[in-house]
Motif scaffolding. Structure first.
Motif, PDB file in Angstrom:
ATOM      1  N   ASN A  17      28.415  52.863  -2.580  1.00 35.50           N
ATOM      2  CA  ASN A  17      28.818  51.895  -3.605  1.00 35.50           C
ATOM      3  C   ASN A  17      28.675  50.431  -3.185  1.00 35.50           C
ATOM      4  O   ASN A  17      28.705  49.540  -4.039  1.00 35.50           O
ATOM      5  CB  ASN A  17      30.271  52.146  -4.019  1.00 35.50           C
ATOM      6  CG  ASN A  17      30.468  53.531  -4.617  1.00 35.50           C
ATOM      7  OD1 ASN A  17      30.202  53.754  -5.791  1.00 35.50           O
ATOM      8  ND2 ASN A  17      30.929  54.480  -3.807  1.00 35.50           N
ATOM      9  N   GLY A  18      28.565  50.190  -1.892  1.00 31.33           N
ATOM     10  CA  GLY A  18      28.380  48.825  -1.406  1.00 31.33           C
ATOM     11  C   GLY A  18      29.590  47.936  -1.552  1.00 31.33           C
ATOM     12  O   GLY A  18      29.458  46.708  -1.573  1.00 31.33           O
ATOM     13  N   LYS A  19      30.770  48.513  -1.646  1.00 30.59           N
ATOM     14  CA  LYS A  19      31.990  47.719  -1.797  1.00 30.59           C
ATOM     15  C   LYS A  19      33.205  48.559  -1.436  1.00 30.59           C
ATOM     16  O   LYS A  19      33.126  49.786  -1.307  1.00 30.59           O
ATOM     17  CB  LYS A  19      32.133  47.219  -3.233  1.00 30.59           C
ATOM     18  CG  LYS A  19      32.219  48.335  -4.253  1.00 30.59           C
ATOM     19  CD  LYS A  19      32.322  47.787  -5.670  1.00 30.59           C
ATOM     20  CE  LYS A  19      32.426  48.925  -6.682  1.00 30.59           C
ATOM     21  NZ  LYS A  19      32.526  48.404  -8.078  1.00 30.59           N
ATOM     22  N   THR A  20      34.338  47.876  -1.299  1.00 24.08           N
ATOM     23  CA  THR A  20      35.601  48.555  -1.037  1.00 24.08           C
ATOM     24  C   THR A  20      36.067  49.291  -2.292  1.00 24.08           C
ATOM     25  O   THR A  20      35.863  48.798  -3.406  1.00 24.08           O
ATOM     26  CB  THR A  20      36.672  47.527  -0.621  1.00 24.08           C
ATOM     27  OG1 THR A  20      36.199  46.788   0.500  1.00 24.08           O
ATOM     28  CG2 THR A  20      37.981  48.212  -0.259  1.00 24.08           C
ATOM     29  N   PRO A  21      36.674  50.469  -2.152  1.00 26.49           N
ATOM     30  CA  PRO A  21      37.222  51.152  -3.334  1.00 26.49           C
ATOM     31  C   PRO A  21      38.189  50.243  -4.100  1.00 26.49           C
ATOM     32  O   PRO A  21      38.847  49.379  -3.508  1.00 26.49           O
ATOM     33  CB  PRO A  21      37.958  52.350  -2.734  1.00 26.49           C
ATOM     34  CG  PRO A  21      37.257  52.604  -1.432  1.00 26.49           C
ATOM     35  CD  PRO A  21      36.858  51.259  -0.927  1.00 26.49           C
ATOM     36  N   VAL A  22      38.270  50.425  -5.392  1.00 28.71           N
ATOM     37  CA  VAL A  22      39.136  49.597  -6.234  1.00 28.71           C
ATOM     38  C   VAL A  22      40.585  49.695  -5.791  1.00 28.71           C
ATOM     39  O   VAL A  22      41.320  48.703  -5.770  1.00 28.71           O
ATOM     40  CB  VAL A  22      39.009  50.013  -7.720  1.00 28.71           C
ATOM     41  CG1 VAL A  22      40.016  49.246  -8.580  1.00 28.71           C
ATOM     42  CG2 VAL A  22      37.595  49.786  -8.214  1.00 28.71           C
ATOM     43  N   SER A  23      41.005  50.881  -5.422  1.00 30.74           N
ATOM     44  CA  SER A  23      42.386  51.094  -4.987  1.00 30.74           C
ATOM     45  C   SER A  23      42.466  52.347  -4.132  1.00 30.74           C
ATOM     46  O   SER A  23      41.533  53.171  -4.132  1.00 30.74           O
ATOM     47  CB  SER A  23      43.313  51.244  -6.200  1.00 30.74           C
ATOM     48  OG  SER A  23      43.008  52.443  -6.902  1.00 30.74           O
ATOM     49  N   VAL A  24      43.559  52.473  -3.423  1.00 32.69           N
ATOM     50  CA  VAL A  24      43.792  53.683  -2.636  1.00 32.69           C
ATOM     51  C   VAL A  24      43.873  54.892  -3.568  1.00 32.69           C
ATOM     52  O   VAL A  24      43.391  55.979  -3.251  1.00 32.69           O
ATOM     53  CB  VAL A  24      45.089  53.556  -1.799  1.00 32.69           C
ATOM     54  CG1 VAL A  24      45.444  54.893  -1.142  1.00 32.69           C
ATOM     55  CG2 VAL A  24      44.932  52.466  -0.742  1.00 32.69           C
ATOM     56  N   TYR A  25      44.435  54.679  -4.744  1.00 33.44           N
ATOM     57  CA  TYR A  25      44.586  55.767  -5.716  1.00 33.44           C
ATOM     58  C   TYR A  25      43.221  56.348  -6.104  1.00 33.44           C
ATOM     59  O   TYR A  25      43.007  57.568  -6.055  1.00 33.44           O
ATOM     60  CB  TYR A  25      45.317  55.268  -6.958  1.00 33.44           C
ATOM     61  CG  TYR A  25      45.317  56.264  -8.097  1.00 33.44           C
ATOM     62  CD1 TYR A  25      46.198  57.348  -8.096  1.00 33.44           C
ATOM     63  CD2 TYR A  25      44.417  56.140  -9.156  1.00 33.44           C
ATOM     64  CE1 TYR A  25      46.177  58.280  -9.130  1.00 33.44           C
ATOM     65  CE2 TYR A  25      44.391  57.058 -10.179  1.00 33.44           C
ATOM     66  CZ  TYR A  25      45.271  58.132 -10.166  1.00 33.44           C
ATOM     67  OH  TYR A  25      45.246  59.052 -11.181  1.00 33.44           O
ATOM     68  N   THR A  26      42.277  55.473  -6.497  1.00 35.09           N
ATOM     69  CA  THR A  26      40.963  55.962  -6.923  1.00 35.09           C
ATOM     70  C   THR A  26      40.196  56.577  -5.753  1.00 35.09           C
ATOM     71  O   THR A  26      39.453  57.547  -5.934  1.00 35.09           O
ATOM     72  CB  THR A  26      40.129  54.821  -7.527  1.00 35.09           C
ATOM     73  OG1 THR A  26      39.993  53.749  -6.568  1.00 35.09           O
ATOM     74  CG2 THR A  26      40.792  54.283  -8.778  1.00 35.09           C
ATOM     75  N   PHE A  27      40.367  56.009  -4.562  1.00 31.42           N
ATOM     76  CA  PHE A  27      39.721  56.548  -3.370  1.00 31.42           C
ATOM     77  C   PHE A  27      40.213  57.971  -3.103  1.00 31.42           C
ATOM     78  O   PHE A  27      39.415  58.883  -2.865  1.00 31.42           O
ATOM     79  CB  PHE A  27      40.018  55.636  -2.184  1.00 31.42           C
ATOM     80  CG  PHE A  27      39.423  56.091  -0.872  1.00 31.42           C
ATOM     81  CD1 PHE A  27      38.054  56.232  -0.723  1.00 31.42           C
ATOM     82  CD2 PHE A  27      40.244  56.351   0.224  1.00 31.42           C
ATOM     83  CE1 PHE A  27      37.497  56.639   0.493  1.00 31.42           C
ATOM     84  CE2 PHE A  27      39.704  56.745   1.434  1.00 31.42           C
ATOM     85  CZ  PHE A  27      38.330  56.895   1.566  1.00 31.42           C
ATOM     86  N   CYS A  28      41.519  58.158  -3.167  1.00 30.08           N
ATOM     87  CA  CYS A  28      42.101  59.478  -2.912  1.00 30.08           C
ATOM     88  C   CYS A  28      41.750  60.459  -4.022  1.00 30.08           C
ATOM     89  O   CYS A  28      41.589  61.663  -3.774  1.00 30.08           O
ATOM     90  CB  CYS A  28      43.615  59.370  -2.784  1.00 30.08           C
ATOM     91  SG  CYS A  28      44.150  58.491  -1.306  1.00 30.08           S
ATOM     92  N   LEU A  29      41.596  59.956  -5.247  1.00 30.36           N
ATOM     93  CA  LEU A  29      41.217  60.806  -6.372  1.00 30.36           C
ATOM     94  C   LEU A  29      39.841  61.410  -6.131  1.00 30.36           C
ATOM     95  O   LEU A  29      39.609  62.598  -6.401  1.00 30.36           O
ATOM     96  CB  LEU A  29      41.218  59.984  -7.661  1.00 30.36           C
ATOM     97  CG  LEU A  29      41.204  60.766  -8.985  1.00 30.36           C
ATOM     98  CD1 LEU A  29      42.479  61.593  -9.127  1.00 30.36           C
ATOM     99  CD2 LEU A  29      41.064  59.798 -10.157  1.00 30.36           C
TER     100      LEU A  29
END
Length: 208
Positions: A17-29
């Motif tokens: 994705n070339g960027k940091t995940p939007v949030s820990v929540y979406t990353f864990c999802l």
């Protein structure tokens, strides 16, 4: 998930994705794990990134210490071996690092991201210098010796930034830069060169 699995997933997210995940929540999802699984290991993405750089260092040191030949090296040779293997370790993660290269080319920004690595590196260099005092490879100097670790940290940053910009075949120029930088640093702290510079500095200061 353990820390390594989370770090690997984070690197994979960056590569895709070339960027940091939007949030820990979406990353864990995406990982199909509860948020608590992340927070059991890291307080934030920033803490994870710091641990990533520390892991590059620790993996390098672990491999070095497992090599019986490394234990017989001089201090200078040990530092050379560290840098060569560390760069190889970084090479395995080059795509991830290059996505964030601006952070590591701008000193005010990289200092925070590399803090955990810096602390571990200082401990390693401190032990190397202590060993070098005992073997006579490095001259211990009052008031000055405590500053050696800072100089070697600047050297590590130089190696990192040189490697990031290096476009030579198999990063041969980085290898050459490492050898020249390490040899020069040990010439300075093990010979009379630094003493002469210090004496000249004292002389000039005394005249003012």
């Amino acid at each position: 998930m353990d820390k390594k699995a989370i770090r690997d997933a984070y690197k994979r997210y960056w590569l895709e994705n070339g960027k940091t995940p939007v949030s820990v929540y979406t990353f864990c999802l995406q990982l199909n794990i509860p948020e608590t699984a992340f927070y059991d290991n890291y307080a934030s993405f920033e803490a994870l990134e710091k641990d990533l750089w520390r892991s590059f260092f620790e993996d390098t040191l672990e491999k070095l210490k497992a090599d019986e030949i490394y234990g017989n090296y001089s201090t200078r040779e040990k530092l050379l071996a560290f840098y060569f293997l560390w760069v190889q370790q970084l090479r395995e993660n080059r795509s991830y690092i290059l996505l964030q290269k601006e952070k590591y080319l701008a000193p005010p920004l990289h200092l925070d991201k590399l803090e955990s690595f810096r602390i571990a590196f200082y401990a390693y260099i401190h032990d190397l210098i202590k060993e070098a005092y005992q073997t006579g490879e490095v001259k211990e100097r009052k008031y000055v010796s405590d500053q050696y670790v800072h100089g070697f940290w600047l050297q590590a940053l130089f190696v990192l930034q040189y490697w990031i910009k290096d476009d030579s075949d198999r990063f041969e120029m980085t290898d050459a830069a490492i050898e020249k930088a390490v040899n020069l640093s040990f010439q300075l702290i093990s010979s009379n060169t630094l003493d002469s510079l210090l004496d000249f500095g004292k002389f000039m200061f005394a005249r003012k």
